[in-house]
Design a protein around this motif. Structure first.
Motif, PDB file in Angstrom:
ATOM      1  N   ALA A 146      -6.038  -7.449  19.180  1.00  0.00           N
ATOM      2  CA  ALA A 146      -5.705  -8.506  17.900  1.00  0.00           C
ATOM      3  C   ALA A 146      -6.493  -9.186  17.557  1.00  0.00           C
ATOM      4  O   ALA A 146      -7.466  -9.321  16.830  1.00  0.00           O
ATOM      5  N   LYS A 147      -7.040  -9.766  18.493  1.00  0.00           N
ATOM      6  CA  LYS A 147      -8.047 -10.792  18.221  1.00  0.00           C
ATOM      7  C   LYS A 147      -9.155 -10.186  17.629  1.00  0.00           C
ATOM      8  O   LYS A 147     -10.568 -10.266  16.604  1.00  0.00           O
ATOM      9  N   ARG A 148     -10.085  -9.141  18.332  1.00  0.00           N
ATOM     10  CA  ARG A 148     -10.886  -8.135  18.043  1.00  0.00           C
ATOM     11  C   ARG A 148     -11.422  -7.459  16.846  1.00  0.00           C
ATOM     12  O   ARG A 148     -11.923  -7.697  16.327  1.00  0.00           O
ATOM     13  N   LYS A 149      -9.101  -7.086  17.084  1.00  0.00           N
ATOM     14  CA  LYS A 149     -10.075  -6.459  15.240  1.00  0.00           C
ATOM     15  C   LYS A 149      -9.896  -7.397  14.169  1.00  0.00           C
ATOM     16  O   LYS A 149     -10.294  -6.934  13.206  1.00  0.00           O
ATOM     17  N   ARG A 150      -9.200  -8.927  13.799  1.00  0.00           N
ATOM     18  CA  ARG A 150      -9.693  -9.636  13.343  1.00  0.00           C
ATOM     19  C   ARG A 150     -10.554 -10.926  13.087  1.00  0.00           C
ATOM     20  O   ARG A 150     -11.346 -10.521  12.266  1.00  0.00           O
ATOM     21  N   ALA A 151     -11.609  -9.937  13.943  1.00  0.00           N
ATOM     22  CA  ALA A 151     -12.836 -11.146  14.344  1.00  0.00           C
ATOM     23  C   ALA A 151     -14.097 -10.164  13.057  1.00  0.00           C
ATOM     24  O   ALA A 151     -14.541 -10.818  12.361  1.00  0.00           O
ATOM     25  N   PRO A 152     -13.948  -9.006  13.502  1.00  0.00           N
ATOM     26  CA  PRO A 152     -14.698  -8.210  12.547  1.00  0.00           C
ATOM     27  C   PRO A 152     -15.010  -8.318  10.844  1.00  0.00           C
ATOM     28  O   PRO A 152     -15.362  -8.757  10.217  1.00  0.00           O
ATOM     29  N   ALA A 153     -13.372  -8.677  10.333  1.00  0.00           N
ATOM     30  CA  ALA A 153     -13.045  -8.477   9.306  1.00  0.00           C
ATOM     31  C   ALA A 153     -13.235 -10.417   9.128  1.00  0.00           C
ATOM     32  O   ALA A 153     -13.639 -10.099   7.847  1.00  0.00           O
ATOM     33  N   ILE A 154     -13.341 -11.087   9.706  1.00  0.00           N
ATOM     34  CA  ILE A 154     -13.634 -12.400   9.516  1.00  0.00           C
ATOM     35  C   ILE A 154     -15.217 -12.646   9.193  1.00  0.00           C
ATOM     36  O   ILE A 154     -15.540 -12.928   9.033  1.00  0.00           O
ATOM     37  N   ALA A 155     -15.271 -11.805  10.436  1.00  0.00           N
ATOM     38  CA  ALA A 155     -17.001 -12.049  10.181  1.00  0.00           C
ATOM     39  C   ALA A 155     -18.042 -12.081   9.324  1.00  0.00           C
ATOM     40  O   ALA A 155     -19.053 -11.476   8.910  1.00  0.00           O
ATOM     41  N   GLU A 156     -17.202 -10.222   8.793  1.00  0.00           N
ATOM     42  CA  GLU A 156     -17.794  -9.375   7.276  1.00  0.00           C
ATOM     43  C   GLU A 156     -17.859 -10.396   6.198  1.00  0.00           C
ATOM     44  O   GLU A 156     -18.650 -11.004   5.986  1.00  0.00           O
TER      45      GLU A 156
END
Length: 90
Positions: A52-62
């Motif tokens: 779940a953390k890995r899925k959230r990270a790209p959206a936030i990073a983008e």
């Protein structure tokens, strides 16, 4: 001077040590569970949380990347304008 540094550095290090301990404890608590099904369930929960953390990270990073690029463009434009205003032949 050394006592002043120690007075401020020591509490900072203590706070840092305390703040990092819970994250480590969460990762290591599964291996101490004796019952195999409970231990495997604990590992599964950890995997799910990590996914779940890995899925959230790209959206936030983008979104952060786009904002960063926009800010860099504005900074570059400001520098370019200031360079153009310099008198080179004076």
């Amino acid at each position: 001077m050394d006592s002043t540094l120690l007075k401020f550095a020591l509490p900072g290090l203590v706070v840092l040590a305390i703040s990092t301990c819970p994250a480590v404890a969460v990762e290591q608590n599964c291996r101490f569970i004796q019952a195999k099904p409970e231990r495997e369930a604990c590992y599964k929960r950890q995997e799910d949380e990590l996914a779940a953390k890995r899925k959230r990270a790209p959206a936030i990073a983008e979104s952060n990347t786009l904002e960063t690029l926009r800010q860099m463009r504005q900074d570059d434009d400001a520098v370019h304008r200031s360079i153009n205003n310099i008198c080179r032949g004076c």
